[in-house]
Design a protein around this motif. Structure first.
Motif, PDB file in Angstrom:
ATOM      1  N   TYR A 185      -1.899  10.608  -2.774  1.00  0.00           N
ATOM      2  CA  TYR A 185      -2.326   9.606  -3.749  1.00  0.00           C
ATOM      3  C   TYR A 185      -1.984   8.306  -3.037  1.00  0.00           C
ATOM      4  O   TYR A 185      -0.832   8.024  -2.505  1.00  0.00           O
ATOM      5  N   GLU A 186      -2.932   7.158  -3.156  1.00  0.00           N
ATOM      6  CA  GLU A 186      -2.713   5.939  -2.621  1.00  0.00           C
ATOM      7  C   GLU A 186      -2.966   4.724  -3.630  1.00  0.00           C
ATOM      8  O   GLU A 186      -3.877   5.004  -4.406  1.00  0.00           O
ATOM      9  N   VAL A 187      -2.143   3.832  -3.611  1.00  0.00           N
ATOM     10  CA  VAL A 187      -2.534   2.832  -4.730  1.00  0.00           C
ATOM     11  C   VAL A 187      -1.949   1.434  -3.879  1.00  0.00           C
ATOM     12  O   VAL A 187      -0.987   1.545  -3.328  1.00  0.00           O
ATOM     13  N   ASP A 188      -2.771   0.254  -4.306  1.00  0.00           N
ATOM     14  CA  ASP A 188      -2.051  -1.043  -3.806  1.00  0.00           C
ATOM     15  C   ASP A 188      -1.629  -1.493  -4.883  1.00  0.00           C
ATOM     16  O   ASP A 188      -2.301  -1.698  -6.083  1.00  0.00           O
ATOM     17  N   VAL A 189      -0.359  -1.974  -5.188  1.00  0.00           N
ATOM     18  CA  VAL A 189       0.331  -2.094  -6.278  1.00  0.00           C
ATOM     19  C   VAL A 189       1.301  -3.345  -5.781  1.00  0.00           C
ATOM     20  O   VAL A 189       1.831  -3.644  -4.675  1.00  0.00           O
ATOM     21  N   ASP A 190       1.536  -4.244  -6.862  1.00  0.00           N
ATOM     22  CA  ASP A 190       2.259  -5.616  -6.749  1.00  0.00           C
ATOM     23  C   ASP A 190       3.695  -5.032  -7.211  1.00  0.00           C
ATOM     24  O   ASP A 190       4.030  -4.921  -8.398  1.00  0.00           O
ATOM     25  N   GLY A 191       4.663  -5.034  -6.152  1.00  0.00           N
ATOM     26  CA  GLY A 191       6.005  -4.672  -6.304  1.00  0.00           C
ATOM     27  C   GLY A 191       6.275  -3.117  -6.428  1.00  0.00           C
ATOM     28  O   GLY A 191       5.464  -2.289  -6.507  1.00  0.00           O
ATOM     29  N   LEU A 192       7.463  -2.743  -6.101  1.00  0.00           N
ATOM     30  CA  LEU A 192       7.942  -1.274  -5.861  1.00  0.00           C
ATOM     31  C   LEU A 192       8.846  -0.722  -7.038  1.00  0.00           C
ATOM     32  O   LEU A 192       8.943   0.330  -7.142  1.00  0.00           O
ATOM     33  N   ILE A 244      14.030   5.161  -2.647  1.00  0.00           N
ATOM     34  CA  ILE A 244      14.496   6.442  -3.332  1.00  0.00           C
ATOM     35  C   ILE A 244      15.639   7.147  -2.546  1.00  0.00           C
ATOM     36  O   ILE A 244      16.284   7.727  -3.451  1.00  0.00           O
ATOM     37  N   ILE A 245      15.665   6.939  -1.192  1.00  0.00           N
ATOM     38  CA  ILE A 245      17.013   7.425  -0.578  1.00  0.00           C
ATOM     39  C   ILE A 245      18.367   6.998  -1.286  1.00  0.00           C
ATOM     40  O   ILE A 245      19.125   7.865  -1.432  1.00  0.00           O
ATOM     41  N   ALA A 246      18.375   5.761  -1.400  1.00  0.00           N
ATOM     42  CA  ALA A 246      19.520   4.985  -2.157  1.00  0.00           C
ATOM     43  C   ALA A 246      19.527   5.759  -3.465  1.00  0.00           C
ATOM     44  O   ALA A 246      20.884   6.039  -3.798  1.00  0.00           O
ATOM     45  N   VAL A 247      18.686   5.953  -4.352  1.00  0.00           N
ATOM     46  CA  VAL A 247      18.834   6.559  -5.653  1.00  0.00           C
ATOM     47  C   VAL A 247      19.480   8.019  -5.394  1.00  0.00           C
ATOM     48  O   VAL A 247      20.388   8.298  -6.221  1.00  0.00           O
ATOM     49  N   ILE A 286       7.236  10.392   0.126  1.00  0.00           N
ATOM     50  CA  ILE A 286       6.633   9.043   0.363  1.00  0.00           C
ATOM     51  C   ILE A 286       6.242   9.264   1.581  1.00  0.00           C
ATOM     52  O   ILE A 286       6.840   9.432   2.672  1.00  0.00           O
ATOM     53  N   ILE A 287       4.995   8.801   1.923  1.00  0.00           N
ATOM     54  CA  ILE A 287       4.476   8.579   3.361  1.00  0.00           C
ATOM     55  C   ILE A 287       4.656   6.934   3.812  1.00  0.00           C
ATOM     56  O   ILE A 287       5.061   6.742   5.077  1.00  0.00           O
ATOM     57  N   SER A 288       4.631   6.162   3.030  1.00  0.00           N
ATOM     58  CA  SER A 288       4.607   4.856   3.174  1.00  0.00           C
ATOM     59  C   SER A 288       4.643   4.020   1.888  1.00  0.00           C
ATOM     60  O   SER A 288       4.231   4.605   0.976  1.00  0.00           O
ATOM     61  N   PRO A 289       5.273   2.722   1.891  1.00  0.00           N
ATOM     62  CA  PRO A 289       5.941   2.392   2.850  1.00  0.00           C
ATOM     63  C   PRO A 289       7.339   2.541   3.043  1.00  0.00           C
ATOM     64  O   PRO A 289       7.855   3.058   2.258  1.00  0.00           O
ATOM     65  N   HIS A 291       1.145  -1.182  -0.239  1.00  0.00           N
ATOM     66  CA  HIS A 291      -0.095  -0.012   0.122  1.00  0.00           C
ATOM     67  C   HIS A 291       1.017   1.360   0.090  1.00  0.00           C
ATOM     68  O   HIS A 291       1.698   1.469   1.071  1.00  0.00           O
ATOM     69  N   VAL A 292       0.959   1.984  -1.070  1.00  0.00           N
ATOM     70  CA  VAL A 292       2.014   3.165  -1.374  1.00  0.00           C
ATOM     71  C   VAL A 292       1.091   4.218  -1.265  1.00  0.00           C
ATOM     72  O   VAL A 292       0.051   4.524  -1.683  1.00  0.00           O
ATOM     73  N   LYS A 293       1.683   5.163  -0.227  1.00  0.00           N
ATOM     74  CA  LYS A 293       0.687   6.506   0.042  1.00  0.00           C
ATOM     75  C   LYS A 293       1.872   7.639  -0.267  1.00  0.00           C
ATOM     76  O   LYS A 293       3.032   7.654   0.439  1.00  0.00           O
ATOM     77  N   LEU A 294       1.466   8.549  -0.976  1.00  0.00           N
ATOM     78  CA  LEU A 294       2.508   9.473  -1.572  1.00  0.00           C
ATOM     79  C   LEU A 294       1.628  11.018  -1.260  1.00  0.00           C
ATOM     80  O   LEU A 294       0.508  11.176  -1.480  1.00  0.00           O
ATOM     81  N   HIS A 295       2.507  11.926  -1.091  1.00  0.00           N
ATOM     82  CA  HIS A 295       1.770  13.308  -1.033  1.00  0.00           C
ATOM     83  C   HIS A 295       2.588  14.325  -1.976  1.00  0.00           C
ATOM     84  O   HIS A 295       3.797  14.682  -1.798  1.00  0.00           O
TER      85      HIS A 295
END
Length: 203
Positions: A155-162, A188-191, A178-181, A121-125
């Motif tokens: 923006y929220e979305v249930d997605v298979d894979g990141l 993203i931090i690594a990139v 990014i709020i979660s996960p 479950h991805v949540k973005l602002h």
């Protein structure tokens, strides 16, 4: 007169020149349920591979043509970009399908084309600057949008894979948080760290 003043510009696409014969051969193989032998420049394996493929479906997406089918060396369904095929040979062997191939079921809830076998479950602002752009597009069948009074959007979305959605998020730079996960945040931090180090080395 109306058509004269109407034009369409397609997004940049993969090179498909000199692949017309390969495309036609794959169409024939799918129609006759015949196996094909392909030599393929695999970016994933980082080498040229040869596999026998049971081709199920031709698909245009992400600016290129792909064929989806069961690969003998991977022992599972895989997606191959036609522009990366070095050779494609129609074999005399036929294959059987227990049930018709369904492209929607195959992609499932993947962000684009590659399901990874785990739902998130991805949540973005998104900032006010890009909120309108995000809100006007149906990016995914599972998405949910919440407009806030300050003009920003959740923006929220249930997605298979990141991995696929990661690159979409990076396209918005510092205009999205990014709020979660937490795992997606870390990706993203690594990139971002790698980008910073690259420019620091070159300065």
């Amino acid at each position: 007169p109306v058509l004269k003043n109407t034009s369409i510009k397609m997004a940049p696409q993969a090179r498909h020149d000199k692949k017309q014969d390969t495309f036609a051969l794959l169409q024939k193989a799918i129609r006759l349920k015949r196996k094909v032998k392909i030599t393929y420049n695999s970016f994933y394996e980082k080498e040229i591979i040869t596999t026998t493929l049971n081709p199920y479906h031709l698909y245009f997406g992400q600016r290129a043509w792909f064929v989806i089918g069961h690969s003998s060396i991977h022992r599972e369904k895989r997606t191959f970009k036609i522009s990366r095929m070095i050779s494609c040979e129609l074999l005399d062997k036929v294959y059987l399908l227990n049930k018709p191939f369904n492209i929607e079921a195959h992609f499932g809830s993947a962000w684009s084309m590659i399901p990874e076998g785990k739902m998130y479950h991805v949540k973005l602002h998104f900032s006010k600057m890009v909120a309108g752009n995000v809100a006007e597009v149906i990016w995914h069948k599972n998405q949910k949008l919440t407009r806030l009074s300050d003009g920003t959007v959740y923006y929220e979305v249930d997605v298979d894979g990141l991995n696929e959605i990661k690159w979409w998020i990076l396209g918005y730079g510092d205009q999205v948080k990014i709020i979660s996960p937490a795992l997606l945040k870390n990706k993203i931090i690594a990139v971002a760290k790698n980008i910073t180090q690259q420019y620091q080395r070159n300065s």
